[in-house]
Design a protein around this motif. Structure first.
Motif, mmCIF file in Angstrom:
data_model
loop_
_atom_site.group_PDB
_atom_site.id
_atom_site.type_symbol
_atom_site.label_atom_id
_atom_site.label_comp_id
_atom_site.label_asym_id
_atom_site.label_seq_id
_atom_site.Cartn_x
_atom_site.Cartn_y
_atom_site.Cartn_z
ATOM 1 N N ASP A 148 24.968 50.398 24.589
ATOM 2 C CA ASP A 148 25.064 49.684 25.867
ATOM 3 C C ASP A 148 25.590 48.263 25.674
ATOM 4 O OD1 ASP A 148 24.145 51.888 27.270
ATOM 5 O OD2 ASP A 148 22.072 51.200 27.300
ATOM 6 N N SER A 149 25.333 47.694 24.521
ATOM 7 C CA SER A 149 25.778 46.326 24.253
ATOM 8 C C SER A 149 27.306 46.206 24.199
ATOM 9 C CB SER A 149 25.178 45.832 22.935
ATOM 10 O OG SER A 149 25.606 46.658 21.861
ATOM 11 N N ALA A 150 28.003 47.322 24.113
ATOM 12 C CA ALA A 150 29.468 47.306 24.039
ATOM 13 C C ALA A 150 30.125 47.395 25.414
ATOM 14 C CB ALA A 150 29.949 48.466 23.172
ATOM 15 N N LEU A 151 29.335 47.502 26.473
ATOM 16 C CA LEU A 151 29.909 47.678 27.804
ATOM 17 C C LEU A 151 30.825 46.543 28.221
ATOM 18 C CD1 LEU A 151 27.155 49.362 29.985
ATOM 19 C CD2 LEU A 151 29.342 50.285 29.232
ATOM 20 N N ASP A 152 30.453 45.312 27.927
ATOM 21 C CA ASP A 152 31.310 44.184 28.314
ATOM 22 C C ASP A 152 32.674 44.275 27.648
ATOM 23 O OD1 ASP A 152 29.426 43.107 30.019
ATOM 24 O OD2 ASP A 152 28.675 41.658 28.553
ATOM 25 N N GLN A 153 32.682 44.615 26.384
ATOM 26 C CA GLN A 153 33.942 44.742 25.647
ATOM 27 C C GLN A 153 34.788 45.880 26.226
ATOM 28 O OE1 GLN A 153 33.390 45.279 21.441
ATOM 29 N NE2 GLN A 153 35.579 45.447 21.034
ATOM 30 N N LEU A 154 34.158 47.011 26.511
ATOM 31 C CA LEU A 154 34.897 48.141 27.076
ATOM 32 C C LEU A 154 35.340 47.860 28.504
ATOM 33 C CD1 LEU A 154 32.893 51.177 25.662
ATOM 34 C CD2 LEU A 154 35.085 50.245 24.873
ATOM 35 N N ASN A 155 34.543 47.107 29.258
ATOM 36 C CA ASN A 155 34.930 46.761 30.623
ATOM 37 C C ASN A 155 36.179 45.887 30.641
ATOM 38 O OD1 ASN A 155 33.390 48.048 32.651
ATOM 39 N ND2 ASN A 155 31.612 46.867 32.040
ATOM 40 N N ALA A 156 36.334 45.035 29.654
ATOM 41 C CA ALA A 156 37.547 44.213 29.575
ATOM 42 C C ALA A 156 38.771 45.109 29.361
ATOM 43 C CB ALA A 156 37.421 43.192 28.452
ATOM 44 N N LEU A 157 38.643 46.111 28.511
ATOM 45 C CA LEU A 157 39.745 47.048 28.280
ATOM 46 C C LEU A 157 39.991 47.908 29.517
ATOM 47 C CD1 LEU A 157 38.729 48.113 24.665
ATOM 48 C CD2 LEU A 157 40.635 46.628 25.302
ATOM 49 N N ASP A 158 38.908 48.287 30.182
ATOM 50 C CA ASP A 158 38.996 49.080 31.407
ATOM 51 C C ASP A 158 39.709 48.298 32.516
ATOM 52 O OD1 ASP A 158 38.466 51.185 33.275
ATOM 53 O OD2 ASP A 158 36.660 50.137 33.929
ATOM 54 N N ALA A 159 39.448 47.010 32.597
ATOM 55 C CA ALA A 159 40.080 46.176 33.622
ATOM 56 C C ALA A 159 41.600 46.177 33.456
ATOM 57 C CB ALA A 159 39.530 44.754 33.558
ATOM 58 N N ALA A 160 42.065 46.214 32.220
ATOM 59 C CA ALA A 160 43.512 46.258 31.974
ATOM 60 C C ALA A 160 44.102 47.583 32.443
ATOM 61 C CB ALA A 160 43.803 46.024 30.492
ATOM 62 N N VAL A 161 43.373 48.676 32.239
ATOM 63 C CA VAL A 161 43.833 49.985 32.720
ATOM 64 C C VAL A 161 43.887 49.971 34.243
ATOM 65 C CG1 VAL A 161 43.292 52.449 32.880
ATOM 66 C CG2 VAL A 161 42.948 51.237 30.718
ATOM 67 N N GLU A 162 42.826 49.494 34.858
ATOM 68 C CA GLU A 162 42.749 49.456 36.321
ATOM 69 C C GLU A 162 43.877 48.605 36.907
ATOM 70 O OE1 GLU A 162 39.428 48.704 39.791
ATOM 71 O OE2 GLU A 162 39.036 47.939 37.784
ATOM 72 N N ALA A 163 44.127 47.451 36.323
ATOM 73 C CA ALA A 163 45.189 46.570 36.822
ATOM 74 C C ALA A 163 46.552 47.240 36.699
ATOM 75 C CB ALA A 163 45.172 45.245 36.068
ATOM 76 N N ALA A 164 46.798 47.921 35.590
ATOM 77 C CA ALA A 164 48.079 48.595 35.391
ATOM 78 C C ALA A 164 48.273 49.720 36.409
ATOM 79 C CB ALA A 164 48.172 49.143 33.971
ATOM 80 N N VAL A 165 47.202 50.470 36.667
ATOM 81 C CA VAL A 165 47.293 51.562 37.636
ATOM 82 C C VAL A 165 47.533 51.008 39.033
ATOM 83 C CG1 VAL A 165 45.985 53.418 38.751
ATOM 84 C CG2 VAL A 165 45.930 53.176 36.264
ATOM 85 N N GLU A 166 46.781 49.982 39.414
ATOM 86 C CA GLU A 166 46.932 49.399 40.749
ATOM 87 C C GLU A 166 48.322 48.810 40.971
ATOM 88 O OE1 GLU A 166 43.684 46.680 41.294
ATOM 89 O OE2 GLU A 166 42.236 48.296 41.573
ATOM 90 N N ALA A 167 48.906 48.267 39.907
ATOM 91 C CA ALA A 167 50.238 47.677 40.009
ATOM 92 C C ALA A 167 51.349 48.715 39.789
ATOM 93 C CB ALA A 167 50.379 46.544 38.991
ATOM 94 N N ALA A 168 50.942 49.957 39.465
ATOM 95 C CA ALA A 168 51.911 51.009 39.120
ATOM 96 C C ALA A 168 52.839 50.539 38.004
ATOM 97 C CB ALA A 168 52.690 51.459 40.348
ATOM 98 N N ASP A 169 52.251 49.825 37.043
ATOM 99 C CA ASP A 169 53.008 49.271 35.913
ATOM 100 C C ASP A 169 52.899 50.234 34.732
ATOM 101 O OD1 ASP A 169 53.918 47.862 33.675
ATOM 102 O OD2 ASP A 169 53.104 45.948 34.384
#
Length: 92
Positions: A15-36
């Motif tokens: 569970d302590s790794a969630l913040d690190q994975l959320n940062a990587l997840d945010a990049a995926v989400e941003a790319a999908v939302e921007a259709a980049d």
């Protein structure tokens, strides 16, 4: 927490790794939302590599339910879009 990468297997992730994975997840989400597509092609592998690096392979013979399910490495941007929630792929 047990994280499944579709087509690959499950990983035990602290569970302590969630913040690190959320940062990587945010990049995926941003790319999908921007259709980049270019950003997506970098972000999804980075997220999956992060799970593989942080996690430990879950026992293959265990029948435990996954807490999170991530797309396979060859998922398209449209496939990932259907998996996204308001919190991305990884809640938190």
């Amino acid at each position: 927490m047990i994280v499944r990468i579709l087509g690959e297997g499950q990983y035990d992730v602290p569970d302590s790794a969630l913040d690190q994975l959320n940062a990587l997840d945010a990049a995926v989400e941003a790319a999908v939302e921007a259709a980049d597509q270019q950003a997506f092609e970098a972000a999804l592998p980075a997220l999956l590599d992060g799970v593989r690096a942080i996690g430990v392979e879950h026992a293959l013979d265990a029948l435990d339910e996954s807490d999170l399910i991530l797309p396979p490495a060859d998922a398209t941007i449209d496939e990932v879009r259907t998996m996204l929630t308001d919190e991305g792929l990884i809640p938190g």
